[in-house]
Design a protein around this motif. Structure first.
Motif, short mmCIF file in Angstrom:
data_model
loop_
_atom_site.label_atom_id
_atom_site.label_comp_id
_atom_site.label_asym_id
_atom_site.label_seq_id
_atom_site.Cartn_x
_atom_site.Cartn_y
_atom_site.Cartn_z
N LYS A 1 0.82 -1.22 0.00
CA LYS A 1 0.00 0.00 0.00
C LYS A 1 0.85 1.26 0.00
O LYS A 1 0.44 2.28 -0.56
CB LYS A 1 -0.93 0.02 1.21
N THR A 2 2.02 1.21 0.61
CA THR A 2 2.86 2.39 0.73
C THR A 2 3.95 2.44 -0.33
O THR A 2 4.81 3.32 -0.30
CB THR A 2 3.50 2.46 2.12
N ALA A 3 3.95 1.51 -1.26
CA ALA A 3 4.92 1.56 -2.37
C ALA A 3 4.63 2.78 -3.24
O ALA A 3 3.49 3.24 -3.33
CB ALA A 3 4.84 0.28 -3.19
N GLY A 4 5.66 3.27 -3.90
CA GLY A 4 5.52 4.48 -4.70
C GLY A 4 4.35 4.48 -5.66
O GLY A 4 3.57 5.45 -5.71
N PRO A 5 4.14 3.41 -6.46
CA PRO A 5 3.03 3.41 -7.42
C PRO A 5 1.64 3.34 -6.77
O PRO A 5 0.64 3.60 -7.43
CB PRO A 5 3.28 2.14 -8.24
N ASN A 6 1.59 2.99 -5.46
CA ASN A 6 0.30 2.80 -4.79
C ASN A 6 -0.04 3.89 -3.79
O ASN A 6 -1.21 4.23 -3.60
CB ASN A 6 0.29 1.45 -4.06
N ALA A 7 0.96 4.43 -3.12
CA ALA A 7 0.71 5.43 -2.07
C ALA A 7 0.01 6.66 -2.65
O ALA A 7 0.39 7.17 -3.69
CB ALA A 7 2.04 5.83 -1.42
N ASN A 8 -1.03 7.10 -1.98
CA ASN A 8 -1.81 8.26 -2.41
C ASN A 8 -2.41 8.08 -3.81
O ASN A 8 -2.74 9.05 -4.48
CB ASN A 8 -0.95 9.53 -2.39
N SER A 9 -2.53 6.83 -4.24
CA SER A 9 -3.08 6.53 -5.55
C SER A 9 -4.24 5.54 -5.46
O SER A 9 -5.32 5.80 -5.97
CB SER A 9 -1.99 5.96 -6.46
N LEU A 10 -4.00 4.41 -4.81
CA LEU A 10 -5.04 3.40 -4.69
C LEU A 10 -6.10 3.82 -3.68
O LEU A 10 -5.79 4.35 -2.61
CB LEU A 10 -4.43 2.07 -4.27
N ARG A 11 -7.35 3.57 -4.05
CA ARG A 11 -8.48 3.85 -3.16
C ARG A 11 -9.43 2.67 -3.21
O ARG A 11 -9.27 1.76 -4.01
CB ARG A 11 -9.20 5.14 -3.61
N GLY A 12 -10.44 2.68 -2.34
CA GLY A 12 -11.46 1.64 -2.36
C GLY A 12 -11.23 0.52 -1.37
O GLY A 12 -11.99 -0.45 -1.35
N PHE A 13 -10.22 0.63 -0.52
CA PHE A 13 -9.94 -0.45 0.43
C PHE A 13 -11.12 -0.68 1.38
O PHE A 13 -11.46 -1.82 1.68
CB PHE A 13 -8.68 -0.13 1.24
N ASP A 14 -11.75 0.40 1.83
CA ASP A 14 -12.88 0.25 2.75
C ASP A 14 -14.08 -0.39 2.05
O ASP A 14 -14.82 -1.17 2.67
CB ASP A 14 -13.29 1.62 3.32
N VAL A 15 -14.27 -0.08 0.78
CA VAL A 15 -15.36 -0.71 0.02
C VAL A 15 -15.13 -2.21 -0.08
O VAL A 15 -16.05 -3.01 0.12
CB VAL A 15 -15.47 -0.08 -1.39
N VAL A 16 -13.91 -2.60 -0.40
CA VAL A 16 -13.58 -4.03 -0.49
C VAL A 16 -13.81 -4.72 0.84
O VAL A 16 -14.38 -5.81 0.92
CB VAL A 16 -12.11 -4.21 -0.95
N GLU A 17 -13.39 -4.07 1.92
CA GLU A 17 -13.54 -4.68 3.24
C GLU A 17 -15.02 -4.82 3.60
O GLU A 17 -15.42 -5.79 4.24
CB GLU A 17 -12.81 -3.85 4.29
#
Length: 270
Positions: free
Chosen positions: A34-50
């Motif tokens: 989640k904190t890798a450069g390509p993902n940090a401040n980019s990926l969203r929707g984790f709460d929806v998946v959970e």
């Protein structure tokens, strides 16, 4: 949210196969993806998946993996946005580890040239056709200004670039109008909420948002021919996109990797 769920599936499969490792939170023993450069401040929707996972666990405990959930949610997001549908192959297992270094290394960059993009796809067994077709996912969703800063001073449609500069400086607290990294801009200015082939037409108009997108239009050979074909024929784009999504969904962790059906997508089972 549709684009976020589609992106989660993509960013998961490219790292260590489709094993939902991208959903794991960091722990004292593991720094995840989640904190890798390509993902940090980019990926969203984790709460929806959970939230989806919680309902699945109540209805059918320890049966549907988080990796399958991501694949199905990606398909449904495309369909509900006006795009095609396809049968999702299931039976994936959830990984028990995540790798920030692999996420940093394996995922394509928004500033990549075509050669680098082709290499990233080849590394996981996907073709040039897969790369161009899957890039069409950028017909929905948004990107942060920091991911396309070089486009603001590069070549392209003058009015389009002027509008980008305004959007990226509009919320800045700086008096000199510097780019605001947190500002979000639609990847497809023509039809931002609809999954269609407008993305490819945008490239020929100089309106590709990410440098990696706009680079496709200037490429000769197979890549350039596919961009032209998809811009002219939405049915062909949909057909190839579906085939490429199925192939991507088959990317698996290395043989012998431990797997399980997680009760929570954020953490391995205790």
């Amino acid at each position: 949210m549709a684009a976020s769920l589609l992106r989660l599936h993509f960013h998961d499969c490219f790292v260590n196969g489709c094993d939902a490792s991208v959903l794991l939170d960091d722990t004292a023993e593991m720094v995840g993806e989640k904190t890798a450069g390509p993902n940090a401040n980019s990926l969203r929707g984790f709460d929806v998946v959970e939230g989806i996972k919680a309902e699945l666990e109540m209805a059918c405990p320890e049966t549907v993996s988080c990796a399958d959930l991501l694949a199905i949610a990606a398909r449904d997001s495309v369909l509900l946005s006006g795009g095609p549908t396809w049968p999702v192959e299931v039976g994936r297992r959830d990984g028990t580890i995540a790798s920030r270094p692999l996420a940093t290394t394996n995922l394509p960059s928004p500033t990549s040239g075509v050669a680098a993009l082709l290499q990233k796809f080849e590394n996981v067994g996907l073709s040039a056709r897969d790369m161009v077709a899957l890039s069409g996912a950028h017909t929905i969703g948004k990107a942060r200004c920091s991911t396309f800063a070089s486009r603001l001073t590069g070549a392209g449609d003058r009015l389009f670039l002027q509008s980008l500069r305004q959007l990226c400086s509009g919320s800045s607290s700086s008096s000199n109008g510097t780019t605001t990294a947190s500002s979000l801009v639609h990847l497809d200015v023509g039809s931002p909420a609809v999954f269609d082939n407008q993305y490819y037409a945008n490239l020929f108009a100089g309106e590709g948002l990410l440098p990696s997108d706009q680079a496709l239009a200037a490429e000769a050979g197979e890549v350039g021919a596919l961009v032209k074909a998809y811009a002219a024929d939405e049915a062909l784009f949909f057909e190839d996109f579906v085939a490429s999504m199925v192939r991507m969904g088959r990317l698996a962790p290395p043989a012998g990797s431990p797997g399980e059906v997680r009760k929570s997508c954020r953490a391995v089972n205790s």
